[in-house]
Each structure stands twice: as structure tokens, then as C-alpha cells.
Design a protein around this motif. Structure first.
Motif, PDB file in Angstrom:
ATOM      1  N   ARG A   5       0.843  -1.208   0.000  1.00 26.52           N
ATOM      2  CA  ARG A   5       0.000   0.000   0.000  1.00 26.52           C
ATOM      3  C   ARG A   5       0.874   1.251   0.000  1.00 26.52           C
ATOM      4  N   ILE A   6       0.432   2.272  -0.746  1.00 27.71           N
ATOM      5  CA  ILE A   6       1.075   3.590  -0.751  1.00 27.71           C
ATOM      6  C   ILE A   6      -0.017   4.636  -0.603  1.00 27.71           C
ATOM      7  N   THR A   7       0.156   5.549   0.350  1.00 24.64           N
ATOM      8  CA  THR A   7      -0.835   6.600   0.581  1.00 24.64           C
ATOM      9  C   THR A   7      -0.150   7.959   0.588  1.00 24.64           C
ATOM     10  N   LEU A   8      -0.689   8.902  -0.198  1.00 21.45           N
ATOM     11  CA  LEU A   8      -0.188  10.273  -0.239  1.00 21.45           C
ATOM     12  C   LEU A   8      -1.283  11.210   0.257  1.00 21.45           C
ATOM     13  N   ASP A   9      -0.911  12.144   1.121  1.00 16.76           N
ATOM     14  CA  ASP A   9      -1.884  13.088   1.657  1.00 16.76           C
ATOM     15  C   ASP A   9      -1.290  14.493   1.628  1.00 16.76           C
ATOM     16  N   ASN A  10      -1.896  15.354   0.792  1.00 13.70           N
ATOM     17  CA  ASN A  10      -1.459  16.760   0.658  1.00 13.70           C
ATOM     18  C   ASN A  10      -0.020  16.895   0.175  1.00 13.70           C
ATOM     19  N   LYS A  16      -5.727  13.441  -1.456  1.00 12.46           N
ATOM     20  CA  LYS A  16      -5.594  12.150  -0.775  1.00 12.46           C
ATOM     21  C   LYS A  16      -5.531  11.098  -1.873  1.00 12.46           C
ATOM     22  N   GLY A  17      -4.400  10.415  -1.972  1.00 11.35           N
ATOM     23  CA  GLY A  17      -4.246   9.384  -3.001  1.00 11.35           C
ATOM     24  C   GLY A  17      -3.739   8.096  -2.398  1.00 11.35           C
ATOM     25  N   GLN A  18      -4.326   6.988  -2.804  1.00  8.11           N
ATOM     26  CA  GLN A  18      -3.895   5.703  -2.249  1.00  8.11           C
ATOM     27  C   GLN A  18      -3.999   4.602  -3.294  1.00  8.11           C
ATOM     28  N   ILE A  19      -2.993   3.712  -3.276  1.00  3.95           N
ATOM     29  CA  ILE A  19      -3.083   2.513  -4.106  1.00  3.95           C
ATOM     30  C   ILE A  19      -2.795   1.298  -3.236  1.00  3.95           C
ATOM     31  N   LYS A  20      -3.537   0.231  -3.484  1.00  6.06           N
ATOM     32  CA  LYS A  20      -3.287  -1.058  -2.833  1.00  6.06           C
ATOM     33  C   LYS A  20      -2.857  -2.040  -3.906  1.00  6.06           C
ATOM     34  N   VAL A 101       3.207  10.884   3.723  1.00 10.12           N
ATOM     35  CA  VAL A 101       3.307   9.770   2.775  1.00 10.12           C
ATOM     36  C   VAL A 101       3.501   8.501   3.596  1.00 10.12           C
ATOM     37  N   GLU A 102       2.741   7.465   3.261  1.00 10.94           N
ATOM     38  CA  GLU A 102       2.870   6.168   3.932  1.00 10.94           C
ATOM     39  C   GLU A 102       3.192   5.097   2.896  1.00 10.94           C
ATOM     40  N   ILE A 665      -4.064   8.563 -12.809  1.00 10.84           N
ATOM     41  CA  ILE A 665      -4.041   9.802 -12.031  1.00 10.84           C
ATOM     42  C   ILE A 665      -4.946  10.815 -12.724  1.00 10.84           C
ATOM     43  N   SER A 666      -5.905  11.329 -11.982  1.00  5.43           N
ATOM     44  CA  SER A 666      -6.807  12.348 -12.531  1.00  5.43           C
ATOM     45  C   SER A 666      -6.602  13.648 -11.760  1.00  5.43           C
ATOM     46  N   ASN A 667      -7.108  14.766 -12.291  1.00  7.91           N
ATOM     47  CA  ASN A 667      -6.908  16.057 -11.656  1.00  7.91           C
ATOM     48  C   ASN A 667      -8.186  16.873 -11.738  1.00  7.91           C
ATOM     49  N   SER A 668      -8.564  17.448 -10.595  1.00  9.32           N
ATOM     50  CA  SER A 668      -9.775  18.269 -10.555  1.00  9.32           C
ATOM     51  C   SER A 668      -9.514  19.466  -9.649  1.00  9.32           C
ATOM     52  N   GLY A 669      -9.666  20.652 -10.219  1.00 10.65           N
ATOM     53  CA  GLY A 669      -9.477  21.870  -9.432  1.00 10.65           C
ATOM     54  C   GLY A 669      -8.077  22.018  -8.885  1.00 10.65           C
ATOM     55  N   GLY A 670      -7.077  21.498  -9.588  1.00 13.27           N
ATOM     56  CA  GLY A 670      -5.692  21.626  -9.148  1.00 13.27           C
ATOM     57  C   GLY A 670      -5.253  20.571  -8.170  1.00 13.27           C
ATOM     58  N   VAL A 671      -6.110  19.578  -7.874  1.00 10.04           N
ATOM     59  CA  VAL A 671      -5.779  18.505  -6.947  1.00 10.04           C
ATOM     60  C   VAL A 671      -5.814  17.169  -7.689  1.00 10.04           C
ATOM     61  N   SER A 672      -4.762  16.361  -7.515  1.00 10.82           N
ATOM     62  CA  SER A 672      -4.669  15.072  -8.204  1.00 10.82           C
ATOM     63  C   SER A 672      -5.184  13.941  -7.321  1.00 10.82           C
ATOM     64  N   TYR A 673      -5.796  12.941  -7.988  1.00 12.14           N
ATOM     65  CA  TYR A 673      -6.314  11.755  -7.309  1.00 12.14           C
ATOM     66  C   TYR A 673      -5.873  10.519  -8.085  1.00 12.14           C
ATOM     67  N   ILE A 674      -5.865   9.372  -7.406  1.00 17.46           N
ATOM     68  CA  ILE A 674      -5.475   8.121  -8.062  1.00 17.46           C
ATOM     69  C   ILE A 674      -6.671   7.166  -8.037  1.00 17.46           C
ATOM     70  N   ASP A 675      -7.079   6.702  -9.214  1.00 12.11           N
ATOM     71  CA  ASP A 675      -8.211   5.774  -9.321  1.00 12.11           C
ATOM     72  C   ASP A 675      -7.753   4.469  -9.952  1.00 12.11           C
ATOM     73  N   LYS A 676      -8.238   3.370  -9.402  1.00 11.82           N
ATOM     74  CA  LYS A 676      -7.945   2.074 -10.004  1.00 11.82           C
ATOM     75  C   LYS A 676      -8.898   1.865 -11.179  1.00 11.82           C
TER      76      LYS A 676
END
Length: 695
Positions: A5-10, A16-20, A101-102, A665-676
Motif C-alpha cells: 500500500r502507498i498513501t499520499l496526503d497533501n 488524498k491518493g492511495q493505491i493497494k 506519505v505512507e 491519475i486524474s486532476n480536478s481543481g488543481g488537486v490530483s487523485y489516483i483511481d484504479k
């Protein structure tokens, strides 16, 4: 070892982005795709940060450059915090912003510590400007991590930072492995190679044994000698502390200089906006060229430093020649042994005497013959003694050969080479000066209040930069003086220690330790040779597999001298390939083959993270990388491609049988997110993204 698992926050663009990452023994590739500016490289930087924090600048040059460009590590951390989160904090919508970051690992083997999972989390408080690190083993804090320290635990039990560049790498920048030429670069790579190939632990043991020998040598000192020895030791320690303090001061000055230079750059951009002399893009191009030239200048300076040591020998050529002549005379004298010569004379004389006596005309004159022969032997012996060369220098044969080789180089090609290097350095300086003038001319000459204030601020900063550069030069001079004193004192200390007799018990310890050290030295030489041979074969095999020009490289030779390691690629005709003449694609293939060989030989199990894959490769080479590199480089491979450019749909289909999971990786309003996303739908989902934001 695997990442689960990898988690990114700010962290920078990420909210908030996370992948398992699912486990699949037969499919080892994970793809994290996204458009330019969405955060692929940022994701990789975040992983390096969570592992090494302030020490990340020692992992790769680009991280050090990025930290310096922000004016130091603290400013770098502030710049990494997500801007949207900072806006909320400044508008008092939140009490603080925590960037974190975790990364969670499984299958970690730690001696004497049973564990299933390890969680590493690094956080930063924007309000308090404070960084923190925590490590949990199976959800709990562990005494081992506390005892050795978190940073040391990561370095010793997870992944040493010296070799992290081989596991977190930008495929486009990995060509730096192929471009290493200067001694500092080769020394840095050699250090990393030693770590990867498991040689460093033996070098550390060697250092420990040498330290023990030093302590034993000093243990037999008494009375006045002990006071003198203690004084030398105190001088040694004082000089080392002074050097360390001096280096910290230089580092602080460098960080301050970088911060001021960045402010000057911002002012110059604002002046351009005020004056409209040239565009911001044109100014950026000029500055990029200036940075490239500065890199070339540093390289030229390194080359100049390498040959500067020989300049005194060139100046004192006549004295050097006399010294070499004496060495040659002594070397020849050692080869002509007078005792052997006399033995041959006696043998010859005895045979001559026997034959003369057998002649009728010499019968009855045996005593006269023997007397005359003895006179000849006596004269010859006296002649040999008189002609025997006195030994003044008494260098070994190897030392003599090395000095004669240096003399031949200094008196032949050195002068021309030195002139060429000096000329090249001067040309680069002139080019930088011309660029500086262009940039200066581009700055606005308007005398409006804004321009006047900007120019005043710039003048103050330039004055401060000049002052700090003078301070830095003085510190560097002091550092050179301290190092010279340290070397001189070390020689005196070493010679002084040799004079003392050890106590009986210490003598036994000393002899045992010395024997062990000799064995370690022999073992290190042997293991280096074994690893060298295995690495040569592995690099060659990987290159031949990856390149479509199968006979381009027929042999690989690795040269190790002291702490410097270099690699030659040999053609089928025996000539050495000039790596500068190779295309960027070929250089990247070579670096990729080297990376694969090192990972194979290291036996280290750690995931491989690759940014910008397949850059500069044609389709055939890309297929070779996809089919032979990614599926076998590690049990877990995470790739960050720009789809259609760094990984086409056709290449994706070749890689597909090895793909475990895909993320977008997607981006909305200047903030990136990670979607499976589903493996089948990755390109469709990617093409749905229409807006590109750059951060």
C-alpha cells in the motif's frame, strides 16, 4: 520484499491518493498512468521522501538540485505541501495542514525479528514547520527501530540510500550511468556498486579491524611518549571537528546563496514582464543554456583538478628527470647482484685452472697459476665493490614503474592535454559571460516605480550574494588548509605509533587481528574479482538481449583501481566503444542492462519504480525492454508512463500478460487523485481526460 500500500496526503498536487497492490506471482507489473503535470514524477519523489527525508539529496543529483533550487530542505518541504490545503489554512478554514506519505511493505526479512508487515510514515506540519517519522512493525512500535534509530533502520534493513537510485529511477535520466567519466562520478558509482554487490560490509569490517589495530598500537605507550601520542591524537580529533564544522558552514552558505539566486531569478522575470524586452520563454531558454554551461564548467573544472596535481612535476621537470634517473640506476643495480657475479668468476677460474694444469707447458706451476688467478679474483672483487651503486631511495619495482610512467606522461602528452583542458574551461567561461550579458540586456530599462524597486531589490541581493561568495571562498581556503594539516598530522601520528612495543597480551591480539585483516584484504580482492567477472558477463548478456544490433557489443570489461570503478564496452574487433558516440537510446539500453545486471547480482529483493519508461527507444528496442526487462527485473515493478508517448497501445498489449493492476491519475481543481481502473479500459479512461494542468 513487496509494497502492499502507498498513501499520499497533501503531497504537492495530491489531495488524498492511495493505491493497494494485489499479490500475483505470475503478473509483476503495476502501471500508474497520467498526463503531464498530474503527478507521476511527484509520486516517485514522494516515495523517496518517505524513505529518506532530508537524506534524499544523497540518493540522486536531481533531488539535491531540487532542494537547492528552493533554497534548502525546509523551503523544499514547504513547497511540497498542496497549495489548495495551504489556501484553506491561510483562510483559517483548517487549524493546520499535515502533509504525509505512507508506504507499507510485506515479506520483509529482518534478522531475529518476526514480522509480516512494516509501515513507514513520514509527516510534515505546515504550521509548526516540523517533520516526523514513524515505523510500525505489525502495527506496533518495536524496540529495534527505537534502538538503532528510524533513519538507520530504513537504511540498514529496508534499502540503503546509496543504492536507492537503482530502484527508484527516471528511465530518461538513467543515462547518467553511461555518462560517468570524472573520478568523483566513478567513485560515487563504485560506492553504489559495492553496496549493491554486498562488498561494503567487508570494507566496513576492514575499517573496524584497522581501528582496532590503531588502538592496540597505542596501548603500549607510556610516560613522555604517551603524552606526545595523546597530543597528536588530540590534534587529529580537533582538526576533524574543525573540518566538519567548516563543511557545515559551507553547506549553510550554499543554501543561503541558492535562496538569494532564486529570488534574483524571480526579480529578473518580473523585470521582463515590466519591460517586454523578450518573452519569459526566451528568458527561460537563456537560463537553461546557462545552467547547462555551468554543468559543463564544473566538469571542466573536475578535469582541470585531476591534472593540476601534475603541474608541479611539469614545472620541476629537470629535478624530476634527475629523480627518475636515480630510480633507474637503483633498479638496474638491484638486478645486478655482485655476489652472483663473483661466484661465476670463481667457477670460471677453477675450470680455467684445471685445464691449464693439464697442459704440458704448465706442469709443476700449479701454485703460480693459483696465485695469478687469486689476484684476478681479488682485483675483480674490488672493482665490483667500487662500482656498486649506493641505494638512496629504495622504491619497490612497482613504485619505480609507476613513477617512470608518470614521468613519461608529464614529459610527453601532459602539456598538450593541460593546454586543451585549460582552453576548454576558458571557452565555457566566455560563453557563460556572453549569456549573462544577454540576460542582463533583456532586463527592462524603464524607470517606472515598479522597475526601480525591483532593480533596487536585485542590487541588494547581488551585493549579498557577492559577500557570501567571498565568505564561501574563505571557508574553502580554510578547509583546504585544515585538510592539509590533518594529512600531515596523520603521517606523523602513523610513524610515531610504529615506534612502540606492545605488551605481550596486546602483541598476540595485534598479530591475530593483523592476520585476520590480511585474510579480509585477500578475501575482498577475491570477491571483487568474482563479482567483477559475474557482472561483466551479466551486463554483456543483457546488452546483447536488449539491443537489436546483436554484435554491437561482444565483451564487457570492468576496471577497479582503489575506490574507482569504470566499465568498457568492447566491439568484436577489440576496440573500445566511446559511450559519448552512442545515441541516447543506446546509452539508455546500456544503463538499463547495467541496472538489470546489478539487481541480479545483488540478490536484493525490492520493488523497482520506473518513471518515463521506453523514452528514446524505437519499437524493436521497446519490445525487447517489455518482453525481457520488465517481467524479470524484480518481483514487483511499478511503471509511471505517459500513455501513447512513453507507452503506446501496441506496446501495452505486448506488456499486458504481465500486468497485475492499473491506476490512472486524474486532476480536478488543481488537486490530483489516483483511481484504479480495469486493465482493459486504461487507454479509454486516459483518453477521456481532456484538460491538462501543469504544476
Amino acid at each position: 520484499m513487496r509494497v502492499t500500500r502507498i498513501t499520499l496526503d497533501n503531497y504537492q498536487a495530491y489531495g488524498k491518493g492511495q493505491i493497494k497492490l494485489d499479490r500475483n506471482e505470475h503478473k509483476n507489473v503495476t502501471i500508474i498512468a497520467g498526463k503531464n503535470g498530474y503527478g507521476k514524477t511527484t509520486f516517485l519523489t514522494a516515495l523517496v521522501w518517505v524513505m529518506y527525508g532530508p537524506l534524499m539529496q544523497h540518493v540522486e543529483k536531481k533531488y539535491k538540485a531540487e532542494i537547492n533550487s528552493h533554497g534548502g530542505y525546509e523551503n523544499f518541504l514547504k513547497a511540497c505541501v498542496n497549495q489548495s490545503a495551504i489556501s484553506q489554512y491561510e483562510n483559517m478554514e483548517v487549524a493546520d495542514v499535515e502533509m504525509s506519505v505512507e508506504v507499507e511493505f510485506s515479506d520483509v526479512m529482518i534478522p531475529s525479528v518476526p514480522c509480516q508487515e512494516i509501515l513507514i510514515k513520514r509527516s510534515y506540519s505546515y504550521k509548526n514547520n516540523d517533520e516526523s517519522l514513524s515505523i510500525l512493525i505489525d502495527g506496533q512500535e518495536n524496540e529495534l527501530t527505537k534502538e538503532v534509530g528510524y533513519e538507520v533502520f530504513i537504511n540498514d534493513f529496508i534499502l540503503p540510500r546509496e543504492i536507492a537510485k537503482f530502484f527508484f529511477f527516471d528511465a530518461e535520466k538513467i543515462v547518467s550511468l553511461a555518462e560517468a567519466k570524472t573520478k568523483p562520478e566513478l567513485r560515487s558509482l563504485s560506492k553504489a556498486y559495492s553496496e549493491v554487490l554486498g562488498i561494503k560490509k567487508y570494507e566496513d569490517l576492514k575499517y573496524t579491524l584497522n581501528t582496532l589495530l590503531t588502538k592496540l598500537r597505542r596501548s603500549g605507550v607510556k610516560g613522555i611518549s604517551q603524552k606526545k601520542l595523546q597530543n597528536l591524537i588530540e590534534i587529529d580529533e580537533r582538526l576533524k571537528k574543525a573540518i566538519k564544522l567548516n563543511e557545515k558552514k559551507i553547506q549553510a552558505v550554499n543554501e543561503s546563496l541558492n535562496e538569494k539566486k532564486n529570488k534574483i531569478d524571480i526579480i529578473e522575470e518580473n523585470l521582463i514582464r515590466e519591460g517586454n524586452s523578450i518573452t519569459i520563454e526566451e528568458l527561460s531558454d537563456l537560463k537553461s543554456k546557462r545552467l547547462e554551461l555551468k554543468d559543463d564548467l564544473e566538469l571542466a573544472k573536475d578535469h582541470l583538478k585531476e591534472v593540476m596535481d601534475l603541474v608541479p612535476l611539469a614545472i620541476a621537470e629537470r629535478e624530476f628527470e634527475s629523480f627518475v634517473m636515480q630510480l633507474k640506476v637503483e633498479s638496474a643495480a638491484k638486478k645486478s647482484n655482485s655476489e652472483i657475479a663473483l661466484a661465476e668468476i670463481k667457477k670460471f677460474s677453477s675450470e680455467l685452472k684445471r685445464r691449464l694444469i693439464s697442459l704440458p707447458s704448465f706442469k709443476g706451476k700449479e701454485s703460480e697459476i693459483e696465485q695469478k688467478i687469486n689476484e684476478v679474483i681479488k682485483e675483480r672483487k674490488k672493482d665490483l665493490v667500487e662500482k656498486e651503486t649506493r641505494i638512496f631511495i629504495d622504491y619497490s619495482e612497482k613504485e619505480t614503474r609507476d613513477i617512470i610512467a608518470t614521468y613519461d606522461y608529464v614529459t610527453n602528452s601532459f602539456r598538450t592535454q593541460f593546454e586543451n583542458i585549460s582552453k576548454n574551461e576558458k571557452n565555457i567561461r566566455q560563453q557563460i559571460s556572453r549569456l549573462n550579458r544577454k540576460i542582463k540586456q533583456a532586463i527592462s530599462k524603464k524607470e517606472n516605480p515598479v522597475t526601480q524597486q525591483l532593480n533596487a531589490d536585485k542590487k541588494v541581493l547581488k551585493s549579498a550574494v557577492k559577500s557570501q561568495e567571498e565568505e564561501k571562498n574563505l571557508l574553502l581556503q580554510e578547509l583546504g588548509k585544515l585538510k592539509a594539516e590533518l594529512n600531515s598530522n596523520a603521517k606523523v601520528l602513523s610513524e610515531y605509533e610504529k615506534q612502540f612495543k606492545l605488551a605481550v597480551n596486546d602483541r598476540k591480539k595485534y598479530e591475530t587481528t593483523q592476520k585476520l585483516l590480511d585474510k579480509i584484504n585477500t578475501f575482498i580482492i577475491q570477491i571483487k574479482e568474482d563479482k567483477k567477472y559475474a557482472l561483466e558477463k551479466s551486463i554483456c548478456r543483457r546488452l546483447q538481449a536488449l539491443m537489436h544490433k546483436k554484435r554491437f557489443v561482444s565483451k564487457v570489461e570492468i576496471h577497479i583501481k582503489d575506490d574507482v570503478m569504470d566499465i568498457d564496452l568492447i566491439k568484436s574487433d577489440g576496440s573500445i566503444i566511446d559511450k559519448d558516440s552512442m545515441s541516447k537510446g543506446e546509452q539508455q539500453l546500456y544503463a538499463t542492462a547495467l541496472l538489470k545486471a546489478l539487481v541480479d547480482e545483488s540478490k536484493i529483493e525490492f520493488p523497482i519504480f520506473i518513471d518515463s519508461p521506453l523514452q528514446k527507444f524505437d519499437f524493436e528496442h521497446s519490445n525487447n525492454i517489455i518482453e525481457q526487462f520488465y517481467p524479470s527485473i524484480a518481483n514487483q515493478v511499478i511503471i509511471f508512463p505517459l500513455l501513447e508517448k512513453e507507452l503506446t497501445r501496441k506496446e501495452y498489449m505486448v506488456l499486458k500478460p504481465n500486468i497485475n493492476s492499473t491506476y490512472l491519475i486524474s486532476n480536478s481543481g488543481g488537486v490530483s487523485y489516483i483511481d484504479k481502473v480495469e486493465i482493459e479500459n486504461l487507454f479509454e479512461k486516459f483518453n477521456e481526460q481532456t484538460n491538462v494542468f501543469t504544476y
